[in-house]
Design a protein around this motif. Sequence first.
Motif, PDB file in Angstrom:
ATOM      1  N   GLY A  38       0.824  -1.208   0.000  1.00 11.58           N
ATOM      2  CA  GLY A  38       0.000   0.000   0.000  1.00 11.58           C
ATOM      3  C   GLY A  38       0.857   1.255   0.000  1.00 11.58           C
ATOM      4  O   GLY A  38       0.517   2.264  -0.615  1.00 11.58           O
ATOM      5  N   THR A  39       1.974   1.188   0.691  1.00 11.68           N
ATOM      6  CA  THR A  39       2.881   2.334   0.727  1.00 11.68           C
ATOM      7  C   THR A  39       3.398   2.647  -0.667  1.00 11.68           C
ATOM      8  O   THR A  39       3.401   3.810  -1.107  1.00 11.68           O
ATOM      9  CB  THR A  39       4.066   2.023   1.684  1.00 11.68           C
ATOM     10  OG1 THR A  39       3.533   1.807   2.998  1.00 11.68           O
ATOM     11  CG2 THR A  39       5.063   3.157   1.718  1.00 11.68           C
ATOM     12  N   GLU A  47      -8.577   9.094   3.292  1.00 16.73           N
ATOM     13  CA  GLU A  47      -8.365   7.698   3.697  1.00 16.73           C
ATOM     14  C   GLU A  47      -9.700   7.116   4.170  1.00 16.73           C
ATOM     15  O   GLU A  47     -10.377   7.725   4.989  1.00 16.73           O
ATOM     16  CB  GLU A  47      -7.341   7.702   4.840  1.00 16.73           C
ATOM     17  CG  GLU A  47      -6.898   6.350   5.320  1.00 16.73           C
ATOM     18  CD  GLU A  47      -5.800   6.496   6.394  1.00 16.73           C
ATOM     19  OE1 GLU A  47      -4.880   7.317   6.231  1.00 16.73           O
ATOM     20  OE2 GLU A  47      -5.901   5.792   7.406  1.00 16.73           O
ATOM     21  N   ASP A  59      -6.602   6.832  -0.217  1.00 13.67           N
ATOM     22  CA  ASP A  59      -5.893   5.708   0.386  1.00 13.67           C
ATOM     23  C   ASP A  59      -6.986   4.767   0.881  1.00 13.67           C
ATOM     24  O   ASP A  59      -7.529   4.930   1.964  1.00 13.67           O
ATOM     25  CB  ASP A  59      -5.004   6.207   1.522  1.00 13.67           C
ATOM     26  CG  ASP A  59      -4.314   5.053   2.249  1.00 13.67           C
ATOM     27  OD1 ASP A  59      -4.565   3.889   1.906  1.00 13.67           O
ATOM     28  OD2 ASP A  59      -3.531   5.344   3.175  1.00 13.67           O
ATOM     29  N   ALA A 114      -6.835   1.546   1.620  1.00 10.41           N
ATOM     30  CA  ALA A 114      -6.258   0.282   2.093  1.00 10.41           C
ATOM     31  C   ALA A 114      -7.377  -0.656   2.552  1.00 10.41           C
ATOM     32  O   ALA A 114      -7.362  -1.848   2.245  1.00 10.41           O
ATOM     33  CB  ALA A 114      -5.274   0.547   3.223  1.00 10.41           C
ATOM     34  N   ARG A 115      -8.361  -0.089   3.264  1.00 13.25           N
ATOM     35  CA  ARG A 115      -9.496  -0.892   3.745  1.00 13.25           C
ATOM     36  C   ARG A 115     -10.816  -0.394   3.159  1.00 13.25           C
ATOM     37  O   ARG A 115     -11.849  -0.408   3.824  1.00 13.25           O
ATOM     38  CB  ARG A 115      -9.543  -0.869   5.278  1.00 13.25           C
ATOM     39  CG  ARG A 115      -8.332  -1.520   5.933  1.00 13.25           C
ATOM     40  CD  ARG A 115      -8.507  -1.720   7.424  1.00 13.25           C
ATOM     41  NE  ARG A 115      -7.343  -2.376   8.012  1.00 13.25           N
ATOM     42  CZ  ARG A 115      -6.277  -1.739   8.498  1.00 13.25           C
ATOM     43  NH1 ARG A 115      -6.240  -0.411   8.490  1.00 13.25           N
ATOM     44  NH2 ARG A 115      -5.263  -2.413   9.009  1.00 13.25           N
ATOM     45  N   CYS A 158      -5.662  -2.224  -0.706  1.00 16.79           N
ATOM     46  CA  CYS A 158      -4.770  -3.285  -0.203  1.00 16.79           C
ATOM     47  C   CYS A 158      -5.447  -4.652  -0.297  1.00 16.79           C
ATOM     48  O   CYS A 158      -6.583  -4.808   0.145  1.00 16.79           O
ATOM     49  CB  CYS A 158      -4.396  -3.042   1.255  1.00 16.79           C
ATOM     50  SG  CYS A 158      -3.105  -1.823   1.484  1.00 16.79           S
ATOM     51  N   LYS A 211      -4.688  -6.776   3.593  1.00 18.05           N
ATOM     52  CA  LYS A 211      -5.322  -6.479   4.889  1.00 18.05           C
ATOM     53  C   LYS A 211      -6.490  -7.455   5.060  1.00 18.05           C
ATOM     54  O   LYS A 211      -6.299  -8.647   4.963  1.00 18.05           O
ATOM     55  CB  LYS A 211      -5.752  -5.017   4.911  1.00 18.05           C
ATOM     56  CG  LYS A 211      -4.553  -4.062   4.740  1.00 18.05           C
ATOM     57  CD  LYS A 211      -4.153  -3.404   6.038  1.00 18.05           C
ATOM     58  CE  LYS A 211      -2.766  -2.814   5.977  1.00 18.05           C
ATOM     59  NZ  LYS A 211      -2.761  -1.353   5.878  1.00 18.05           N
TER      60      LYS A 211
HETATM   61  C1  LIG Z   1      -1.769  -0.686   5.725  1.00 17.53           C
HETATM   62  C2  LIG Z   1      -2.113   0.639   5.189  1.00 17.53           C
HETATM   63  C3  LIG Z   1      -1.454   1.180   4.090  1.00 17.53           C
HETATM   64  C4  LIG Z   1      -0.345   0.487   3.343  1.00 17.53           C
HETATM   65  O1  LIG Z   1       0.458  -0.302   4.083  1.00 17.53           O
HETATM   66  P1  LIG Z   1       1.505  -1.350   3.525  1.00 17.53           P
HETATM   67  O2  LIG Z   1       1.919  -2.006   4.778  1.00 17.53           O
HETATM   68  O3  LIG Z   1       2.567  -0.577   2.861  1.00 17.53           O
HETATM   69  O4  LIG Z   1       0.816  -2.273   2.580  1.00 17.53           O
HETATM   70  C5  LIG Z   1      -1.855   2.423   3.655  1.00 17.53           C
HETATM   71  N1  LIG Z   1      -2.854   3.088   4.256  1.00 17.53           N
HETATM   72  C6  LIG Z   1      -3.524   2.580   5.295  1.00 17.53           C
HETATM   73  C7  LIG Z   1      -4.640   3.355   5.872  1.00 17.53           C
HETATM   74  C8  LIG Z   1      -3.172   1.346   5.803  1.00 17.53           C
HETATM   75  O5  LIG Z   1      -3.842   0.863   6.847  1.00 17.53           O
END
Ligand SMILES: *Cc1c(COP(=O)(O)O)cnc(C)c1O
Length: 358
Positions: free
Chosen positions: A60-61, A138, A168, A170-171, A203, A206
């Motif tokens: 995700g980063t 996010e 973002d 991720a979730r 992501c 997750k």
């Molecule tokens: C986990 C996460 C990411 C990305 O994390 P990586 O460990 O690099 O995959 C980005 N944003 C949020 C809100 C996350 O929880």
Amino acid sequence: MNTVDLRSDTVTQPTPAMREAMMAAPLGDDVFGDDPSVNALQEKIAALTGKEAALFMSSGTQSNLCGMMAHCGRGDEYIVGQNAHTYRYEGGGAAVLGSIQPQPLAQDPQGLMNPSDVRAAIKPDDPHFARTRLLCLENTWNGHPMPAAYLDEMAELARGHGLALHLDGARVFNAAVADAGPGGDVVAALRAITGRFDSVSVCFSKGLGAPVGSALCGPRELIERARRWRKMVGGGLRQAGLLAAAASHALDHHVNRLADDHALAQRLAQGLAAIEGLAVRSAQTNIVFVDVANGRGPDLLAHLERQGVLATGLIGLRFVTHLGVDVAGIDRALAAVRGFFDQAPSGQAPRPSGAAVY
Ligand SMILES: *Cc1c(COP(=O)(O)O)cnc(C)c1O
């Protein structure tokens, strides 16, 4: 005794069916663009999020970084929450590697920025200032799904000032499942969120339960710019279809079941709320935050660990549910927390000074 690992939804192991899908995946060299499993995943997630194109990323980063670098150039600026992952938890990559200036803004307890703060932070076209180019949100934020009205307001604000909008996410599948509600249309709820954004990072590693990987989704031209950055930061993977197949399997089989994680989080939150000395902060999706009275958080964490229950304590105690935990695990976690508070406080070893910041 099995460990009940509630530190994060990143700790899941691939299921046997997921491992089978990985074993069976047709592979190619993705830097040449000919890994069929990667291409299939990218098409699938682009279609789900309603975007033209998508790019499989290592993390995700990396996905957020390449997205921000595709939106912004040197001397540009992005507006972002003070506690947002892209600002606070990604090593400052946008600034370090992208020469993109962050403009962090305060967030309320639900993670929301004040629209008037955002408006005031957008710089005029003047050589004194960085060029404000991007607004970064996010969803979910600390387990909170963003309210639709807030997303609408932010999208309108961004459009009105010529800013691009990046999510973002991720979730974001947790947000979509929560927004859809029981029996609701999760894909429609997902597109209602992603449709407001130019680009979205998702992501797979997750709650979706894949071992590795994220995707950046957006307009084709943006994705092609991101592809150059991905190569430059070492994310051009070769037979990545092995991993993409796991992510594809997760999209096919692990989306609707996120509701189970949310129900487990509810069960945990309700149990914790009944314990004196604890204040439960949120449990709308799969994350439960708990404040522990009298600075006993670190002692509680250590107690839980001795009982085989793992949580994290960076910003209050955090418990995250995922496909690797079940009702029995949650009930064991609750029993372990109750056990801590049932002990006489005098029976506790004094806390050593200089222990972890919490
Ligand atoms: C986990 C996460 C990411 C990305 O994390 P990586 O460990 O690099 O995959 C980005 N944003 C949020 C809100 C996350 O929880």
